[in-house]
Write a protein that holds these residues in place. Sequence first.
Motif, PDB file in Angstrom:
ATOM      1  N   SER A 185       0.829  -1.212   0.000  1.00 54.38           N
ATOM      2  CA  SER A 185       0.000   0.000   0.000  1.00 54.38           C
ATOM      3  C   SER A 185       0.858   1.255   0.000  1.00 54.38           C
ATOM      4  O   SER A 185       0.541   2.246  -0.675  1.00 54.38           O
ATOM      5  N   GLN A 186       1.960   1.214   0.782  1.00 53.37           N
ATOM      6  CA  GLN A 186       2.903   2.335   0.781  1.00 53.37           C
ATOM      7  C   GLN A 186       3.425   2.598  -0.627  1.00 53.37           C
ATOM      8  O   GLN A 186       3.476   3.731  -1.086  1.00 53.37           O
ATOM      9  N   LEU A 187       3.815   1.523  -1.298  1.00 49.16           N
ATOM     10  CA  LEU A 187       4.432   1.649  -2.619  1.00 49.16           C
ATOM     11  C   LEU A 187       3.453   2.210  -3.640  1.00 49.16           C
ATOM     12  O   LEU A 187       3.751   3.188  -4.343  1.00 49.16           O
ATOM     13  N   VAL A 188       2.271   1.604  -3.724  1.00 45.98           N
ATOM     14  CA  VAL A 188       1.293   2.049  -4.717  1.00 45.98           C
ATOM     15  C   VAL A 188       0.828   3.472  -4.417  1.00 45.98           C
ATOM     16  O   VAL A 188       0.746   4.320  -5.320  1.00 45.98           O
ATOM     17  N   ALA A 194       1.417   6.891  -6.740  1.00 44.63           N
ATOM     18  CA  ALA A 194       0.269   7.685  -7.182  1.00 44.63           C
ATOM     19  C   ALA A 194       0.456   9.156  -6.807  1.00 44.63           C
ATOM     20  O   ALA A 194       0.184  10.063  -7.610  1.00 44.63           O
ATOM     21  N   SER A 195       0.940   9.402  -5.592  1.00 39.81           N
ATOM     22  CA  SER A 195       1.170  10.787  -5.157  1.00 39.81           C
ATOM     23  C   SER A 195       2.287  11.441  -5.958  1.00 39.81           C
ATOM     24  O   SER A 195       2.199  12.612  -6.330  1.00 39.81           O
ATOM     25  N   SER A 228       3.155  15.842 -12.607  1.00 38.84           N
ATOM     26  CA  SER A 228       2.153  15.757 -13.668  1.00 38.84           C
ATOM     27  C   SER A 228       2.582  16.474 -14.945  1.00 38.84           C
ATOM     28  O   SER A 228       1.982  16.284 -16.003  1.00 38.84           O
ATOM     29  N   HIS A 229       3.636  17.294 -14.852  1.00 45.17           N
ATOM     30  CA  HIS A 229       4.147  17.943 -16.061  1.00 45.17           C
ATOM     31  C   HIS A 229       4.871  16.951 -16.973  1.00 45.17           C
ATOM     32  O   HIS A 229       5.218  17.284 -18.104  1.00 45.17           O
ATOM     33  N   LEU A 230       5.097  15.725 -16.452  1.00 45.49           N
ATOM     34  CA  LEU A 230       5.705  14.664 -17.265  1.00 45.49           C
ATOM     35  C   LEU A 230       4.584  13.706 -17.667  1.00 45.49           C
ATOM     36  O   LEU A 230       4.217  12.818 -16.898  1.00 45.49           O
ATOM     37  N   ALA A 234      -1.845  -3.443 -11.713  1.00 47.32           N
ATOM     38  CA  ALA A 234      -3.301  -3.435 -11.575  1.00 47.32           C
ATOM     39  C   ALA A 234      -3.858  -2.096 -11.083  1.00 47.32           C
ATOM     40  O   ALA A 234      -5.074  -1.874 -11.145  1.00 47.32           O
ATOM     41  N   ALA A 235      -2.987  -1.193 -10.609  1.00 42.08           N
ATOM     42  CA  ALA A 235      -3.461   0.058 -10.013  1.00 42.08           C
ATOM     43  C   ALA A 235      -4.025   1.028 -11.040  1.00 42.08           C
ATOM     44  O   ALA A 235      -4.690   2.004 -10.666  1.00 42.08           O
ATOM     45  N   GLY A 236      -3.755   0.788 -12.320  1.00 41.19           N
ATOM     46  CA  GLY A 236      -4.276   1.653 -13.360  1.00 41.19           C
ATOM     47  C   GLY A 236      -3.537   2.971 -13.507  1.00 41.19           C
ATOM     48  O   GLY A 236      -4.022   3.884 -14.183  1.00 41.19           O
TER      49      GLY A 236
END
Length: 550
Positions: free
Chosen positions: A278-281, A285-286, A292-294, A317-319
């Motif tokens: 959970s930490q990794l995913v 994501a954060s 987000s500029h990449l 699987a996280a999309g």
Amino acid sequence: MRICGIKLTHDGAVALIEDGRLVFCVEQEKRANNSRYQKIDNLDAVVVALAEHGLDARDVDRFVIDGWWGEVESQFQVLSGAAPITLKGAPYVEGHPEGLLTARDGFGLMLNDTDFRYSSYPHVTGHLAAAYCTSPFAKAGEPAFCLVWDGASFPRLYYVERRAAMFLECLFPMIGHAYAAAGYHFGPYKQANRINWDLGVAGKLMAYIALGSIDENIIKVFQELYEERSATFMEPVGRCSEDSALEPVHEFFDAGALRLKTRAPEDVLASFHCFQESQLVGSIASALQRHSHLPVRNLCITGGCGLNIKWNSALRAAGLFDDVWVPPFPNDSGSAIGAACSALAADEGFVPLEWSVYSGPAVQPSDVPPGWGASPCSMRKLATILASNKPVIFLAGRAELGPRALGSRSILAAATSARMKDHLNDIKLREHFRPVAPICLEDRAPDIFSPGTPDPYMLFDHQTRAEWRDKIPAVVHLDGSARLQTICRGSQHKVAELLVEYESLTGIPLLCNTSANHNGRGFFPNVAAACHWDRVEQVWCDGTLWTKTP
């Protein structure tokens, strides 16, 4: 242009790239039944590897040594023949965000009494370069994020494109060794003194946690302890010793053991796995929001933690990404290739590498011991033997790269009997909870597994579909999963031909596949080694079947 990459420390190896093509990679553990994670302590190993391919050291244009421990530089004490020498290399990590391709140049690489100059790039650069240059993203000219998470580093996120690569951030302060460290506090590998560090424990724990259940209350304990203590965690990479970096990790688990002493160890470890996943995913994501500029939708995963198939699958699987790539050698077994790719990237950018996973040592000639008879054996005949529920050691062509047996140095067996998994674990001296992997024809995999997508290197988790679990029980893990390897029906590799024949006989397009090796050692280098092992009565090698006589 010939570039020779050298990994001197654990998982020692020699790799050669010629004009953008991987010619070979020889891992020392795959020679002469050497121990797993074998180092190169004598540079004669480089001379021998080159000579086996008709080359002298003077035929090489550039030598590159993988970086290692050190904040500014690394040092290696090795032999050249009988003479001790000291070599200096790059540090473990880059000195600044855009310093991945900053080389440390050296001299004194003595090969056959000749002094050669060499370059060295940071250890993490080798991981990143090997992962990206072998990826489909490099071939398509697309940029990618690259997650590098090694035993001695925090999970580090990079951005790589054809022209350059740069460090973005550490995702969270937890070294990869924390996963194995948990096993020294809970479960079957618990140790009071924690002195004997085993690089293989992390993989064994990944199997063991299938015995347990995830408990949110246990996860809450780890979360609270992490929030209290994470500031004490250190990323060693030369700034401190590995032992001192592990001290706060062990204190973290000591505190957890006090609060979880009434809980089953398998539940504790399963829950810790889930906590880290959970930490990794969540942290990736954060990070994607912060960067987000990449506008990149590709991810490479590398470093020793890239062997955790469950984390790889969770990220896929996280999309968060359109595609996720893990090379077959994400751990240090790919660092010699990575060292050579680093020099290639410094010259030409991060260009695609032409390569095959079957680029290891060829089967060596050997004198088979008395008591074994040889006879010609077609794939049809071998399929018939396997269908009669007898395991066979299968040695074909050149060895596979990385730690997974992928059909060139394998023990193959029918998966139709649940007893076969126990038998294979017994003869290999492995724990009863360890899984046996399926090797399956790619076009049939989606019928049997979910998702059943192509997975040629056994690096993602797949669930066995309910209607198949009773048909192939030997390859179904305790949690219903399978560490699937797929292979194309039209592949030129002999194991694909065997699977086609076996399917035509039985209707089942897969076999059990586990590595052919002594416990704690690399793959068998020849038929003689397999026969001396004497735990499987039939050995097939390039068209000949060796059978133990009564």
